[in-house]
Design a protein around this motif. Structure first.
Motif, PDB file in Angstrom:
ATOM      1  N   GLY A 185      -5.223   5.706  -8.800  1.00 42.96           N
ATOM      2  CA  GLY A 185      -4.137   6.104  -7.930  1.00 42.96           C
ATOM      3  C   GLY A 185      -2.800   6.148  -8.653  1.00 42.96           C
ATOM      4  O   GLY A 185      -2.686   5.784  -9.828  1.00 42.96           O
ATOM      5  N   ALA A 186      -1.779   6.574  -7.919  1.00 41.61           N
ATOM      6  CA  ALA A 186      -0.454   6.769  -8.508  1.00 41.61           C
ATOM      7  C   ALA A 186       0.355   5.483  -8.602  1.00 41.61           C
ATOM      8  O   ALA A 186       1.345   5.436  -9.331  1.00 41.61           O
ATOM      9  N   PHE A 187      -0.036   4.420  -7.880  1.00 45.29           N
ATOM     10  CA  PHE A 187       0.847   3.264  -7.713  1.00 45.29           C
ATOM     11  C   PHE A 187       0.478   2.065  -8.582  1.00 45.29           C
ATOM     12  O   PHE A 187       1.358   1.281  -8.946  1.00 45.29           O
ATOM     13  N   HIS A 230       3.967  -5.168  -8.320  1.00 48.61           N
ATOM     14  CA  HIS A 230       2.719  -4.399  -8.278  1.00 48.61           C
ATOM     15  C   HIS A 230       2.377  -4.058  -6.841  1.00 48.61           C
ATOM     16  O   HIS A 230       2.653  -4.843  -5.926  1.00 48.61           O
ATOM     17  N   VAL A 231       1.782  -2.902  -6.626  1.00 44.12           N
ATOM     18  CA  VAL A 231       1.268  -2.591  -5.302  1.00 44.12           C
ATOM     19  C   VAL A 231       0.135  -3.574  -4.998  1.00 44.12           C
ATOM     20  O   VAL A 231      -0.654  -3.924  -5.883  1.00 44.12           O
ATOM     21  N   GLU A 232       0.077  -4.076  -3.763  1.00 43.92           N
ATOM     22  CA  GLU A 232      -1.010  -4.991  -3.429  1.00 43.92           C
ATOM     23  C   GLU A 232      -2.329  -4.239  -3.458  1.00 43.92           C
ATOM     24  O   GLU A 232      -2.431  -3.100  -2.978  1.00 43.92           O
ATOM     25  N   GLN A 233      -3.345  -4.874  -4.017  1.00 39.67           N
ATOM     26  CA  GLN A 233      -4.677  -4.267  -4.083  1.00 39.67           C
ATOM     27  C   GLN A 233      -5.569  -4.963  -3.058  1.00 39.67           C
ATOM     28  O   GLN A 233      -6.547  -5.626  -3.384  1.00 39.67           O
ATOM     29  N   HIS A 238      -7.319   1.686  -7.135  1.00 42.52           N
ATOM     30  CA  HIS A 238      -8.228   2.289  -8.130  1.00 42.52           C
ATOM     31  C   HIS A 238      -8.893   3.527  -7.547  1.00 42.52           C
ATOM     32  O   HIS A 238     -10.069   3.792  -7.770  1.00 42.52           O
ATOM     33  N   SER A 239      -8.127   4.302  -6.813  1.00 40.79           N
ATOM     34  CA  SER A 239      -8.629   5.486  -6.124  1.00 40.79           C
ATOM     35  C   SER A 239      -7.454   6.427  -5.877  1.00 40.79           C
ATOM     36  O   SER A 239      -6.314   5.974  -5.709  1.00 40.79           O
TER      37      SER A 239
END
Length: 408
Positions: free
Chosen positions: A78-80, A181-184, A380-381
């Motif tokens: 993904g972009a983030f 970081h973006v939350e995963q 991761h998408s």
């Protein structure tokens, strides 16, 4: 910044990103970082391990505050994941300059190289080398799927592979590292919060399972005469799901290699990679031990040999408590205020199952992390997403943290 960065390494079919270490897309990302640094009159440099730095103030002064993340991606990522932290670091600096903040400590923005490990199979190569968690000899043995070694890839990209190695002098200049970081996951979405603080990173690792059987004709070999490694592999995938559920952990076989990889051929080798993570070491050991035990039982039943190799492992990472508590204070964890401004922003503290450069560096310098809400929890998408308002909240939170740590 998002508009300039968005097209780099994006695959036209999947819509995801393929920004792998030491490729053309990686070079474009690096050029973007350098342009952002120089446009802000920051001192730009690349360290011996290929990590990029942009400095405000004297890098040699010591006790610097550092923020940033990475720009590389997983396959069709993904972009983030990564870029949000780098973009937000530049945006936070812009915000501090707008506020007229006066810096009393050096500030650095960083892009760590090869964080995802998509090309050479090992995550956080840039930060691992810097912290001495990866030896030069080990790094030189890393090879991608096309047989290209890390040194050869670095050299082709214009970097010196013989210069890589531990960088204690650089780490000695850093007083604190904060990674946004973006939350995963969906913890922030479920709690209704826009920004969170990391408490710890779960212990995690990668294990390679090599099932070795016997290649033969798919149309003429009787079922009872087969030594088919695909069968115990398939059963092991199901066992991983079962063991993870029992332990309250996660386990994933997300990558597979098959030889000879023919439609009409029984495989001679099935190689699968297990990624497993858990809230504590005991649970992780339970999962991996259970999966390996089941895999050996299935392999024996099908007349197949099995080798299991641990390729990487990171123990539980407790972020620096003093720095974590300082972030909470600066962001008004108790009062719901940011530096005296009533914003209604709550800042919960949460753990994560994802690895990060901040986790690798935590054994050498004080580190902390901020998370920005991910409304779907997908990462991761290509579907990975964070709303613009939440990204802005992340920038303001990071700016408040940097102002509290590095400014009067």
């Amino acid at each position: 910044m998002w508009r300039d960065l968005r097209p780099i390494g994006r695959h036209p079919d999947s819509g995801g990103y393929r920004r792998y270490a030491w490729t053309a897309a990686d070079a474009d990302c690096r050029a973007w970082f350098q342009e952002q640094a120089e446009s802000r009159a920051l001192t730009y440099e690349v360290d011996r391990n290929g990590n990029q730095w942009a400095w405000l103030g004297d890098p040699a002064a010591g006790n610097a505050v550092v923020t940033g993340s990475h720009l590389d991606s997983v396959p069709d990522g993904g972009a983030f994941d990564g870029p949000l932290g780098v973009v937000s670091s530049f945006a936070a600096l812009d915000e501090l300059r707008r506020r007229g903040a006066r810096f009393t400590r050096p500030l650095a923005l960083v892009n760590f190289g090869d964080e995802e490990g998509a090309r050479f199979g090992l995550a956080c190569v840039g930060s691992r080398l810097t912290a001495g968690h990866l030896t030069v000899e080990q790094a030189h043995r890393l090879t991608d799927g096309d047989g290209i070694t890390l040194p050869r890839a670095m050299e082709a990209a214009g970097y010196d592979p013989d210069a890589i190695g531990p960088d204690p002098e650089r780490l000695g200049r850093i007083g604190a590292f904060v990674e946004l970081h973006v939350e995963q996951g969906r913890a922030l979405d479920l709690s209704g919060d826009r920004v969170g603080i990391a408490s710890a990173i779960w212990p995690h690792g990668r294990w390679r399972f090599d099932f070795r059987g016997e290649a033969n004709h798919a149309g003429t070999t009787r079922l009872v005469d087969r030594r088919d490694p695909m069968l115990p592999y398939a059963e092991t995938v199901l066992a991983a799901r079962r063991e993870a559920r029992l332990a309250g952990a996660v386990a994933t076989f997300g990558k597979i290699s098959v030889e000879p990889n023919g439609v009409n051929a029984i495989p001679s080798l099935v190689r699968g990679w297990l990624d497993s993570r858990a809230a504590d070491q005991r649970s992780l050991d339970q999962v991996v031990g259970g999966v390996e035990s089941a895999a050996r039982e299935y392999a024996t039943a099908h007349g197949v040999d099995l080798d299991v190799v641990r390729e990487s492992f990171t123990p539980v990472v407790e972020f620096d408590h003093a720095l974590r508590d300082e972030l909470a204070r600066l962001l008004g964890l108790e009062s719901g205020r940011e530096n005296g401004r009533d914003t209604g922003l709550k800042v919960p503290v949460l753990g994560t199952g994802a690895g990060h450069d901040a986790g690798i560096l935590s054994g050498s310098i004080p580190t902390a992390m901020l998370f920005v809400r991910n409304p779907t929890g997908v990462s991761h998408s290509p579907a990975e997403y964070a709303a613009e308002d939440d990204c802005v909240a992340g920038v303001l939170a990071l700016a408040d943290v940097l102002e509290g740590l590095a400014c009067t």
